[in-house]
Design an enzyme around this catalytic site. Structure first.
Site, PDB file in Angstrom:
ATOM      1  N   GLU A 187      -6.641  -4.099  -2.167  1.00  0.00           N
ATOM      2  CA  GLU A 187      -6.753  -4.577  -0.789  1.00  0.00           C
ATOM      3  C   GLU A 187      -7.679  -3.803   0.153  1.00  0.00           C
ATOM      4  OE1 GLU A 187      -2.787  -5.246   0.724  1.00  0.00           O
ATOM      5  OE2 GLU A 187      -2.574  -7.048  -0.510  1.00  0.00           O
ATOM      6  N   GLU A 197      -1.529 -10.489  -6.509  1.00  0.00           N
ATOM      7  CA  GLU A 197      -0.354 -10.251  -5.671  1.00  0.00           C
ATOM      8  C   GLU A 197      -0.005 -11.511  -4.924  1.00  0.00           C
ATOM      9  OE1 GLU A 197       0.131  -7.154  -2.804  1.00  0.00           O
ATOM     10  OE2 GLU A 197      -0.721  -5.621  -4.108  1.00  0.00           O
TER      11      GLU A 197
END
Length: 353
Positions: free
Chosen positions: A173, A283
């Protein structure tokens, strides 16, 4: 997930013969990969890439932690899952020595989890859970130079060069990265470093905006499309995306409000097809609630129906989280010699035959 590791801290304290992305199959067959994250070696890491290595919680019962090995064995044997993502902090791997070599003790403990994952027969993804940062400084943009990050990956790839079922997830991320083209240059250096020693494994390429699946086609994607293997091909290079289903896409709420199809996964599927690329949703998650069971199943059904461009999905999260207090728990509970899945896993995270 961009707030999860803050919660985790609280919970813990509180082709050239590349195996390319697997060939497209009929949509009805579903995606190739279904699995969960096995978290714990990332605990103590903040969204600024600062990791307190004293706060990790290894999901290894022999180290006094959760039984991540048993969880993976259950998911693989009983649920048909075939991929596990294993997050870990950069600082932990090098024992807080930026630019240093892999710490034999710390890496050895992480490798215990990796070897247990491989032993199941599943694919296993290395995930450097640092948000494109080291202690708040962005890699290649004011922080560690690209060479240091590429060197980390060269060391990891050297360790696992012979393991064809290991996937290299560049970093978790990235967010608020000022220059996406410079970020693509960073990713390129990592790919080049990995390919120098590991010629065939898949590499997952993350974009900006918390690896946003929604933003990928218009913001990060055009820059990442330029990243290639040293021989000029794109074989084995997959687009890494994340997406949650709660009201603010933070993955911190137990209720879900969207299936993400119309505004995220349909446009992403079109972009992937137009550019002849594939993605993995490494995710995604929600609470063990009726709303999340409804919307998550719809989201994952769409991915299964578009398995020509979506390789698979990995839920967040099992491992060292508490099955009773963590909002997005996918931790199974042991009942005698058997395991009981969380409601969301039982409803939605199954491997299509």
């Amino acid at each position: 997930m961009y707030f999860t590791l803050l919660s985790a801290v609280a919970l813990a304290s509180r082709a050239c013969a590349f195996p390319a992305q697997p060939e497209a199959r009929a949509a009805a067959a579903g995606v190739q990969f279904v699995g969960v994250n096995i978290a714990g070696f990332d605990f103590g890491c903040s969204i600024q890439g600062a990791c307190d290595v004293t706060r990790i919680s290894p999901p290894l019962s022999n180290l006094g932690g959760a039984d991540g090995v048993g969880q993976m064995q259950h998911f693989y044997k009983d649920d048909g899952m075939n991929i596990f993502r294993l997050p870990v902090g950069w600082q932990y791997l090098v024992n807080n020595k930026l630019g240093g070599t892999l710490d034999s003790g710390n890496f050895g403990r992480y490798d215990q989890l990796m070897q247990a994952c491989l032993k199941t027969g599943a694919y296993c993804m290395v995930d450097i859970h640092n948000y494109a940062r080291w202690n708040g400084q962005i890699i290649g943009q004011g922080g560690p130079p690209n060479t240091q990050f590429a060197n980390l990956w060269s060391q990891i790839a050297t360790k696992y060069a012979s393991q064809q079922k290991i996937i290299f997830g560049v970093v978790n991320e990235p967010h608020d990265v000022p220059d996406i083209d410079k970020w693509a240059d960073t990713v390129q250096e990592v790919v080049t470093a990995i390919r120098a020693v590991a010629k065939t494994q898949m590499i997952a390429l993350p974009g900006n905006d918390w690896t946003s699946a929604k933003m990928m086609p218009t913001k990060s994607g055009p820059a990442l499309l330029k990243v290639k293997n040293p021989n000029g091909t794109y074989d084995g290079l997959i687009i890494d995306v994340h997406k949650y289903l709660d009201s603010d896409n933070s993955g911190t709420h137990t209720e879900c409000v969207t299936d993400n199809i119309g505004d995220t996964f349909q446009p992403l599927a079109t972009w992937l097809k137009d550019n002849n690329r594939k993605a993995i949703l490494s995710e995604t998650g929600g609470g063990n609630t009726d709303s999340c069971k409804k919307y998550m199943c719809q989201q994952l059904d769409f991915l299964n129906q578009n398995s020509d461009v979506f390789l698979g999905y990995i839920g967040w999260s099992a491992g060292s989280f508490s099955s009773s207090t963590y909002e997005l728990s996918e931790v199974p509970t042991k009942n005698g010699n058997s395991w009981v899945d969380s409601a969301l896993v039982k409803a939605c995270f199954t491997k299509k035959k």
